[in-house]
Enzyme design. Structure first.
Site, PDB file in Angstrom:
ATOM      1  N   MET A  30      -5.477   6.139 -10.405  1.00  0.00           N
ATOM      2  CA  MET A  30      -5.878   4.742 -10.525  1.00  0.00           C
ATOM      3  C   MET A  30      -6.822   4.360  -9.385  1.00  0.00           C
ATOM      4  O   MET A  30      -6.996   3.170  -9.069  1.00  0.00           O
ATOM      5  CB  MET A  30      -4.656   3.820 -10.560  1.00  0.00           C
ATOM      6  CG  MET A  30      -3.818   4.006 -11.809  1.00  0.00           C
ATOM      7  SD  MET A  30      -2.816   2.566 -12.274  1.00  0.00           S
ATOM      8  CE  MET A  30      -1.759   2.416 -10.855  1.00  0.00           C
ATOM      9  N   HIS A  37      -4.427  12.431  -3.115  1.00  0.00           N
ATOM     10  CA  HIS A  37      -5.183  12.780  -4.321  1.00  0.00           C
ATOM     11  C   HIS A  37      -5.965  14.081  -4.103  1.00  0.00           C
ATOM     12  O   HIS A  37      -6.033  14.925  -5.001  1.00  0.00           O
ATOM     13  CB  HIS A  37      -6.163  11.657  -4.680  1.00  0.00           C
ATOM     14  CG  HIS A  37      -5.509  10.375  -5.089  1.00  0.00           C
ATOM     15  ND1 HIS A  37      -5.544   9.251  -4.310  1.00  0.00           N
ATOM     16  CD2 HIS A  37      -4.795  10.054  -6.203  1.00  0.00           C
ATOM     17  CE1 HIS A  37      -4.888   8.277  -4.926  1.00  0.00           C
ATOM     18  NE2 HIS A  37      -4.424   8.741  -6.068  1.00  0.00           N
ATOM     19  N   GLY A 149       1.449  13.977  -8.275  1.00  0.00           N
ATOM     20  CA  GLY A 149       2.167  14.028  -7.012  1.00  0.00           C
ATOM     21  C   GLY A 149       3.652  13.769  -7.182  1.00  0.00           C
ATOM     22  O   GLY A 149       4.077  12.978  -8.025  1.00  0.00           O
ATOM     23  N   GLU A 150       4.454  14.435  -6.351  1.00  0.00           N
ATOM     24  CA  GLU A 150       5.895  14.260  -6.412  1.00  0.00           C
ATOM     25  C   GLU A 150       6.362  12.951  -5.785  1.00  0.00           C
ATOM     26  O   GLU A 150       7.541  12.612  -5.886  1.00  0.00           O
ATOM     27  CB  GLU A 150       6.595  15.442  -5.728  1.00  0.00           C
ATOM     28  CG  GLU A 150       6.485  16.736  -6.521  1.00  0.00           C
ATOM     29  CD  GLU A 150       7.274  17.884  -5.908  1.00  0.00           C
ATOM     30  OE1 GLU A 150       7.774  17.718  -4.769  1.00  0.00           O
ATOM     31  OE2 GLU A 150       7.382  18.933  -6.564  1.00  0.00           O
ATOM     32  N   LYS A 151       5.466  12.199  -5.158  1.00  0.00           N
ATOM     33  CA  LYS A 151       5.865  10.886  -4.645  1.00  0.00           C
ATOM     34  C   LYS A 151       6.389  10.024  -5.786  1.00  0.00           C
ATOM     35  O   LYS A 151       7.386   9.323  -5.643  1.00  0.00           O
ATOM     36  CB  LYS A 151       4.689  10.176  -3.958  1.00  0.00           C
ATOM     37  CG  LYS A 151       5.072   8.795  -3.393  1.00  0.00           C
ATOM     38  CD  LYS A 151       3.900   8.109  -2.749  1.00  0.00           C
ATOM     39  CE  LYS A 151       2.915   7.601  -3.768  1.00  0.00           C
ATOM     40  NZ  LYS A 151       3.462   6.483  -4.580  1.00  0.00           N
ATOM     41  N   MET A 186       1.706   9.014   1.520  1.00  0.00           N
ATOM     42  CA  MET A 186       0.388   8.452   1.217  1.00  0.00           C
ATOM     43  C   MET A 186       0.401   7.802  -0.160  1.00  0.00           C
ATOM     44  O   MET A 186       0.885   8.375  -1.131  1.00  0.00           O
ATOM     45  CB  MET A 186      -0.685   9.522   1.287  1.00  0.00           C
ATOM     46  CG  MET A 186      -1.060   9.881   2.699  1.00  0.00           C
ATOM     47  SD  MET A 186      -2.728  10.541   2.806  1.00  0.00           S
ATOM     48  CE  MET A 186      -2.949  10.510   4.581  1.00  0.00           C
ATOM     49  N   SER A 188      -1.953   4.621  -2.575  1.00  0.00           N
ATOM     50  CA  SER A 188      -3.064   3.669  -2.626  1.00  0.00           C
ATOM     51  C   SER A 188      -2.625   2.304  -2.118  1.00  0.00           C
ATOM     52  O   SER A 188      -3.412   1.553  -1.544  1.00  0.00           O
ATOM     53  CB  SER A 188      -3.578   3.550  -4.064  1.00  0.00           C
ATOM     54  OG  SER A 188      -4.059   4.799  -4.520  1.00  0.00           O
TER      55      SER A 188
END
Length: 282
Positions: A30, A37, A149-151, A186, A188
């Site tokens: 996004m 990223h 991402g695993e976040k 991390m 956005s």
């Protein structure tokens, strides 16, 4: 790096690449790109002939209109980041009409109950929006591999289930969480944190590290109590939820079973910025 701003030009490009037998790696985003990223693109570059990114702020996955309005956007900066990183061959920046030609609406999915856990309790309909946009992007980009991402671990599990249920020919890869120097995952949304908020926000990751230390040493109710205590005295931070869940089913657990894998999930408001994080418990 190629830049495509409509579905037709992307389709022509994908057809040419497929005719040449290129294996495509894809990482949908996004925007508001950061090193997390970049780690997705780096992973994709190692396993594919071609790496494609997309930038699209998906309206149907936002429950809060204010959150959608405040979501950071800077397309030109993102394009420069993609060019500079050296891993990305093409980026797709569609209009809303390319993704939702018949108007903004989400398809309703059954993700075998994964959608009802954690984020599903606080953001009803969110994963229908995620599933809708990811399925549409997969059908347009036609990737062989896709990277997330695993976040957003629950989202990753949902997308794996989406591919299984819809029989999509895409292999899904989870990429480890990329963290700032102070441990903050991390995101956005970190761009919305003030310098005064960013440093205390490291407490989120520090809490997960403590939970991992406590894992299998004290009871789960005691872990929950300690986590609550950590955030009770924080003026700038509010704990929305903390859960320890089975990694496969995402169902909350009250006991550790030797044959199961567990993960701790946490969501904290720092001011009005909602931050999520998680950690596999070893």
């Amino acid at each position: 790096m190629e830049i495509f701003r409509d579905q037709q030009s992307l389709r022509n490009y994908i057809e040419r690449q497929k005719e040449m037998g290129k294996k495509i790696g894809f990482a949908p985003t996004m925007g508001a790109l950061h090193l997390g990223h970049i780690s997705l693109y780096e992973a994709a570059e190692k396993e594919n002939d071609l790496v494609i990114s997309s930038i699209f702020v998906n309206p149907t996955q936002f429950n809060n209109p204010t959150d959608l309005e405040k979501y950071p956007r800077n397309i030109e900066k993102d394009i420069e980041i993609l060019k500079d990183c050296g891993f990305v061959d093409a980026v797709y920046i569609p209009e809303v009409s390319d993704i939702y030609p018949e108007g903004l609406s989400s398809q309703q999915y059954d993700f075998d109950g994964l959608e009802n856990e954690m984020e599903g309790k606080f953001r009803p309909g969110h994963f229908d929006g995620v599933g809708t946009v990811v399925e549409k992007l997969f059908r347009q980009v036609k990737p062989d591999n896709a990277y997330f991402g695993e976040k957003d671990y629950q989202q990753l599990a949902i997308i794996k289930k989406l591919v299984e249920k819809q029989n999509l020919p895409v292999h899904i890869h989870g990429v480890p969480i990329y963290r700032e120097k102070n441990g903050l995952a991390m995101s956005s949304r970190n761009e919305r944190l003030s310098p005064q908020q960013r440093e205390p926000a490291k407490l989120i990751h520090q809490t997960l590290v403590k939970v991992n230390d406590w894992f299998r040493i004290i009871t789960i109710p005691e872990i929950y109590r300690r986590v609550q205590e950590i955030f009770e005295d924080q003026k700038e931070m509010k704990l929305e939820y903390f859960e320890i869940a089975d990694e496969d089913t995402l169902k909350e657990t009250d006991f550790f079973y030797q044959d199961k894998k567990y993960r701790a999930f946490i969501v904290v408001f720092v001011g009005d910025v909602r931050l999520i994080d998680n950690m596999h418990l070893t």
